[in-house]
Design a protein around this motif. Sequence first.
Motif, PDB file in Angstrom:
ATOM      1  N   TRP A 176     -19.045  59.028 -77.191  1.00  0.00           N
ATOM      2  CA  TRP A 176     -19.286  58.392 -78.406  1.00  0.00           C
ATOM      3  C   TRP A 176     -19.850  59.346 -79.448  1.00  0.00           C
ATOM      4  O   TRP A 176     -20.878  60.059 -78.873  1.00  0.00           O
ATOM      5  N   SER A 177     -19.646  59.508 -80.676  1.00  0.00           N
ATOM      6  CA  SER A 177     -20.405  60.069 -81.239  1.00  0.00           C
ATOM      7  C   SER A 177     -21.889  59.830 -81.558  1.00  0.00           C
ATOM      8  O   SER A 177     -22.128  58.647 -81.415  1.00  0.00           O
ATOM      9  N   PRO A 178     -22.787  60.683 -81.866  1.00  0.00           N
ATOM     10  CA  PRO A 178     -24.196  60.346 -81.851  1.00  0.00           C
ATOM     11  C   PRO A 178     -24.666  59.156 -82.816  1.00  0.00           C
ATOM     12  O   PRO A 178     -25.543  58.468 -82.609  1.00  0.00           O
ATOM     13  N   LYS A 181     -20.164  55.904 -84.491  1.00  0.00           N
ATOM     14  CA  LYS A 181     -18.957  55.673 -85.442  1.00  0.00           C
ATOM     15  C   LYS A 181     -17.601  55.917 -84.788  1.00  0.00           C
ATOM     16  O   LYS A 181     -16.666  55.280 -85.228  1.00  0.00           O
ATOM     17  N   TYR A 182     -17.566  56.690 -83.886  1.00  0.00           N
ATOM     18  CA  TYR A 182     -16.489  57.102 -83.206  1.00  0.00           C
ATOM     19  C   TYR A 182     -16.604  56.979 -81.712  1.00  0.00           C
ATOM     20  O   TYR A 182     -17.366  57.274 -81.168  1.00  0.00           O
ATOM     21  N   MET A 183     -15.186  56.910 -81.084  1.00  0.00           N
ATOM     22  CA  MET A 183     -15.138  57.018 -79.734  1.00  0.00           C
ATOM     23  C   MET A 183     -13.951  58.127 -79.211  1.00  0.00           C
ATOM     24  O   MET A 183     -12.924  57.650 -79.828  1.00  0.00           O
ATOM     25  N   TYR A 184     -14.430  58.812 -78.256  1.00  0.00           N
ATOM     26  CA  TYR A 184     -13.267  59.918 -78.017  1.00  0.00           C
ATOM     27  C   TYR A 184     -12.659  59.414 -76.494  1.00  0.00           C
ATOM     28  O   TYR A 184     -13.737  59.194 -75.733  1.00  0.00           O
ATOM     29  N   TYR A 185     -11.501  59.788 -76.422  1.00  0.00           N
ATOM     30  CA  TYR A 185     -10.947  59.465 -74.982  1.00  0.00           C
ATOM     31  C   TYR A 185      -9.923  60.036 -74.857  1.00  0.00           C
ATOM     32  O   TYR A 185      -8.899  60.411 -75.403  1.00  0.00           O
ATOM     33  N   ASN A 186      -9.886  60.555 -73.540  1.00  0.00           N
ATOM     34  CA  ASN A 186      -8.721  61.563 -72.780  1.00  0.00           C
ATOM     35  C   ASN A 186      -7.833  60.774 -72.037  1.00  0.00           C
ATOM     36  O   ASN A 186      -8.196  59.771 -71.027  1.00  0.00           O
ATOM     37  N   ARG A 194      -7.694  61.325 -77.601  1.00  0.00           N
ATOM     38  CA  ARG A 194      -7.641  60.498 -79.063  1.00  0.00           C
ATOM     39  C   ARG A 194      -9.045  60.299 -79.465  1.00  0.00           C
ATOM     40  O   ARG A 194     -10.152  60.411 -78.744  1.00  0.00           O
ATOM     41  N   ARG A 195      -9.166  60.018 -80.857  1.00  0.00           N
ATOM     42  CA  ARG A 195     -10.415  59.565 -81.403  1.00  0.00           C
ATOM     43  C   ARG A 195     -10.039  58.148 -82.229  1.00  0.00           C
ATOM     44  O   ARG A 195      -9.176  57.965 -82.865  1.00  0.00           O
ATOM     45  N   PHE A 196     -11.156  57.137 -81.953  1.00  0.00           N
ATOM     46  CA  PHE A 196     -11.032  55.804 -82.583  1.00  0.00           C
ATOM     47  C   PHE A 196     -12.232  55.729 -83.617  1.00  0.00           C
ATOM     48  O   PHE A 196     -13.145  55.923 -82.957  1.00  0.00           O
ATOM     49  N   ASP A 197     -12.048  54.751 -84.383  1.00  0.00           N
ATOM     50  CA  ASP A 197     -13.094  54.328 -85.040  1.00  0.00           C
ATOM     51  C   ASP A 197     -13.782  53.139 -84.144  1.00  0.00           C
ATOM     52  O   ASP A 197     -12.924  52.416 -83.571  1.00  0.00           O
TER      53      ASP A 197
END
Length: 332
Positions: A176-178, A181-186, A194-197
């Motif tokens: 997750w971004s600091p 606001k975003y979650m990153y997922y491989n 991928r990046r999600f809100d």
Amino acid sequence: MPETHEVVYFGEPFYNSACELGEGPIYRPEDNTLHFVDLRSASIHVLPLSSYDIKTTRAEIRIPSDVVTAIAFRKDHPRSYVGSTTLGIAFVDENNGAIQMRKQLLPESIRGKIRFNDGAVDCKGRFWAGETDEEACQIPLSDRSYPPKGRLWRFDPDGTATQMLDGIYCSNGIGWSPDNKYMYYNDSCGLLTRRFDFDAESGTISNCIDFADFREPGDSKTPRTAPELLERLLGGEPDGLVMDTEGNIWIALWNKGCVLCFKSDGELIREVRSNDAKYMTCPAWGGEKLDILFCTSAKLSGEGGSNGGKLWRFDAGKQWGVRGQAKYKFAG
């Protein structure tokens, strides 16, 4: 496409962990230890760093009754992990490896076909863990006759499990971004980051975009939307990931022997290469300032390079002045 990012090297391996499939390292500052798993030997390793000596230090090893594919620390239970096992979510005793199954999400009949893989805890203390469809991972991406059946789950502290995604090949790194606001997922075998809100209060994700696309031309019938990558990196599988305090995303790239660092806008800015370890698996931040980059690796059936399966270390703080984002703990 010319290289425009900085390339450095891990140097010699830090520790000969001799893992067949080392994964999921997490650092505990309270006692300066690094914890990681070996999926093939079904073992959990605890490596003391305070008095580390390359010649004499050995990790303590626990052998659970089932494969533990990922672990995270629990907030109010200092000697217990939350983790994913082959078929679900469990608590694992750090002292002896004993497993207390909390939520079995896959039937015993599917063992060997679909299993759990990586996992991570979000800012509200929820554990996210995803599945790997081992059969789909053996089929070329361009063949859509066998859609992948892997899923991503969110396990809440109250014991509730919620399916968040489906259609996953090989669920891997989550971060997750600091500002959360975003979650990153491989999806490793899907060759996509991928990046999600991310809505921290509700624990929901939306607005998926392709953040980094490692697919080679012809592998997908969908348009490439992520920033273009160097040709030599295509075909690499994005494995584990961690975030730093600046919002950069650090991804271990299976099959390419390196860890990549991306800015939040998708620009590749750094690469840390291994010395003959083809299968780099998962990075972690450690050290007093959380500025040391560790990374596990694999050596499967004798393949993976002469240093495959060993643990790696790089002083990213000294090199770039960066610090890692601390890992959250499970609130249950």
